[in-house]
Design a protein around this motif. Structure first.
Motif, short mmCIF file in Angstrom:
data_model
loop_
_atom_site.label_atom_id
_atom_site.label_comp_id
_atom_site.label_asym_id
_atom_site.label_seq_id
_atom_site.Cartn_x
_atom_site.Cartn_y
_atom_site.Cartn_z
N SER A 240 -16.13 15.50 5.80
CA SER A 240 -17.47 15.00 5.48
C SER A 240 -17.37 14.50 4.05
N GLY A 241 -18.39 13.85 3.56
CA GLY A 241 -18.36 13.41 2.17
C GLY A 241 -17.77 12.04 2.01
N TYR A 242 -17.08 11.85 0.90
CA TYR A 242 -16.60 10.52 0.51
C TYR A 242 -15.13 10.30 0.84
N VAL A 243 -14.78 9.06 1.17
CA VAL A 243 -13.36 8.72 1.21
C VAL A 243 -12.81 8.77 -0.22
N ILE A 244 -11.50 8.96 -0.33
CA ILE A 244 -10.88 9.09 -1.65
C ILE A 244 -10.20 7.77 -2.02
N PRO A 245 -10.58 7.18 -3.16
CA PRO A 245 -9.88 5.96 -3.58
C PRO A 245 -8.51 6.32 -4.15
N LEU A 246 -7.50 5.53 -3.84
CA LEU A 246 -6.18 5.81 -4.41
C LEU A 246 -5.44 4.51 -4.72
N ALA A 247 -4.50 4.60 -5.64
CA ALA A 247 -3.65 3.45 -5.96
C ALA A 247 -2.22 3.87 -5.73
N MET A 248 -1.52 3.14 -4.87
CA MET A 248 -0.10 3.42 -4.67
C MET A 248 0.63 3.12 -5.98
N PRO A 249 1.76 3.77 -6.22
CA PRO A 249 2.51 3.41 -7.42
C PRO A 249 2.88 1.92 -7.38
N GLU A 250 2.89 1.32 -8.53
CA GLU A 250 3.26 -0.10 -8.65
C GLU A 250 4.78 -0.16 -8.78
N ILE A 251 5.43 -0.77 -7.83
CA ILE A 251 6.90 -0.81 -7.86
C ILE A 251 7.36 -2.22 -7.57
N GLU A 252 8.25 -2.74 -8.41
CA GLU A 252 8.68 -4.11 -8.11
C GLU A 252 9.71 -4.12 -6.98
N PRO A 253 9.74 -5.21 -6.20
CA PRO A 253 10.52 -5.24 -4.97
C PRO A 253 11.98 -4.82 -5.11
N ASP A 254 12.66 -5.28 -6.16
CA ASP A 254 14.08 -4.92 -6.31
C ASP A 254 14.27 -3.42 -6.42
N ARG A 255 13.38 -2.81 -7.19
CA ARG A 255 13.49 -1.37 -7.39
C ARG A 255 13.17 -0.63 -6.11
N LEU A 256 12.15 -1.09 -5.40
CA LEU A 256 11.79 -0.44 -4.13
C LEU A 256 12.96 -0.52 -3.15
N TRP A 257 13.59 -1.68 -3.09
CA TRP A 257 14.71 -1.85 -2.15
C TRP A 257 15.86 -0.91 -2.49
N LYS A 258 16.14 -0.77 -3.79
CA LYS A 258 17.20 0.16 -4.22
C LYS A 258 16.84 1.59 -3.84
N CYS A 259 15.56 1.95 -4.07
CA CYS A 259 15.11 3.30 -3.72
C CYS A 259 15.25 3.54 -2.22
#
Ligand SMILES: Nc1ncnc2c1ncn2[C@@H]1O[C@H](COP(=O)(O)OP(=O)(O)OP(=O)(O)O)[C@@H](O)[C@H]1O
Ligand SMILES: [Mg+2]
Length: 279
Positions: A240-259
């Motif tokens: 019940s109540g409110y949905v929670i706003p969230l921000a995913m971590p900001e990651i640039e594509p090259d770094r995400l691919w390496k991860c």
């Protein structure tokens, strides 16, 4: 601890408990990118430091994917064992049949263990099946009237229903991504909707479209979300109540691919199905 997933700096959850994800949002809102970040976290469980994307990898979640758009999710085939990624109907049935078969094998194994055991109490690695562009996938299974088409259609819906109903004890998660995830119009069965532990809606949208995702009983703040930001409904937390706003971590594509490459270095078809780390 083993299955802690960080959605944003301030929001973490237990993937084993909130096992099924539904992810909605308009084109380009960050759904797929967000899912890839979650996959990097899942595949490198457990995450001892929640400020770091990657965990230690001793309980690597095994990843399976259906991506008919053949886009970013399908590219994970580069790091995954053969037979884990599907980009068309026949492949999808094969991948999901295998996933379902493994789920049942693990269930049978758990039945041989102490009463009340689950994959969670036994400390077993999780499995996750991600379906990107759910509505398009489902629409594609709904096309055609030959015997073969009907066969595939029936298999697809019964497999997904089976997984969504039995997947908690064995720890076999479902991640469903679609522009629209309401029961009406998205081809999502009520069983899948009801078994969802987390609903995320990414990006800016009008109220009626957030309502389709979250229903009418939940409060939605008047904010403007950017790409990579979402509202979250989490079973038990926001019933019940409110949905929670969230921000995913900001990651640039090259770094995400390496991860992702590092995170997916512990994928194996046989090694993890019966592995336990606790009694
Ligand atoms: N967390 C993030 N960090 C950095 N960039 C991001 C992030 N989320 C989204 N983006 C950027 O936004 C782009 C669009 O995101 P994404 O492909 O995930 O959208 P989508 O909702 O899946 O769209 P579609 O419906 O077209 O598939 C990404 O290619 C990426 O450049
Ligand atoms: Mg996408």
């Amino acid at each position: 601890m083993n299955y802690i997933l960080t959605l944003s700096k301030s929001l973490a959850l237990n993937a084993y408990k909130q096992i099924n994800f539904l992810i909605a949002g308009a084109r380009g809102s960050g759904k797929t990118y967000g899912a890839l970040i979650l996959i990097a976290e899942l595949a490198s469980f457990p995450r001892l430091n929640k400020n770091q994307l990657l965990g230690t990898g001793q309980l690597p979640t095994q990843i399976y994917c259906v991506d008919f758009k053949n886009s970013d999710i399908a590219r994970l085939a580069e790091f995954l064992p053969a037979g884990r990624v599907a980009t068309n109907k026949n492949e999808a049935i094969k991948v999901v049949e295998e996933y379902d078969r493994k789920m049942h094998q693990r269930l049978d194994f758990i039945k041989t263990q102490k009463f009340g055991s689950t994959a969670g109490t036994l400390g077993m690695p999780m499995y996750y099946l991600w379906v990107d562009e759910w509505s398009a996938t489902n629409a594609s299974f709904n096309q055609g009237n030959t015997k073969a088409d009907k066969d595939l259609r029936y298999k697809w819906s019964s497999l997904i229903t089976d997984i969504s109903m039995l997947n908690r004890v064995p720890g076999f998660g479902l991640g469903i991504i679609s522009q629209q995830i309401s029961v009406i119009g998205s081809g999502l069965s009520t069983s899948v909707q009801e078994e969802a532990g987390i609903k995320l809606h990414y990006g800016d949208a009008n109220m009626s479209s957030y309502r389709l995702t979250f229903g009418n009983d939940i409060q939605i703040p008047e904010m403007r979300l950017e790409t990579g930001e979402a509202y979250a409904w989490i079973e038990g937390l926001t019933s019940s109540g409110y949905v929670i706003p969230l921000a995913m971590p900001e990651i640039e594509p090259d770094r995400l691919w390496k991860c992702l490459k590092t995170a997916l270095s512990n994928q194996d078809d046989d090694k993890y199905l019966f592995m336990t780390t606790k009694q």
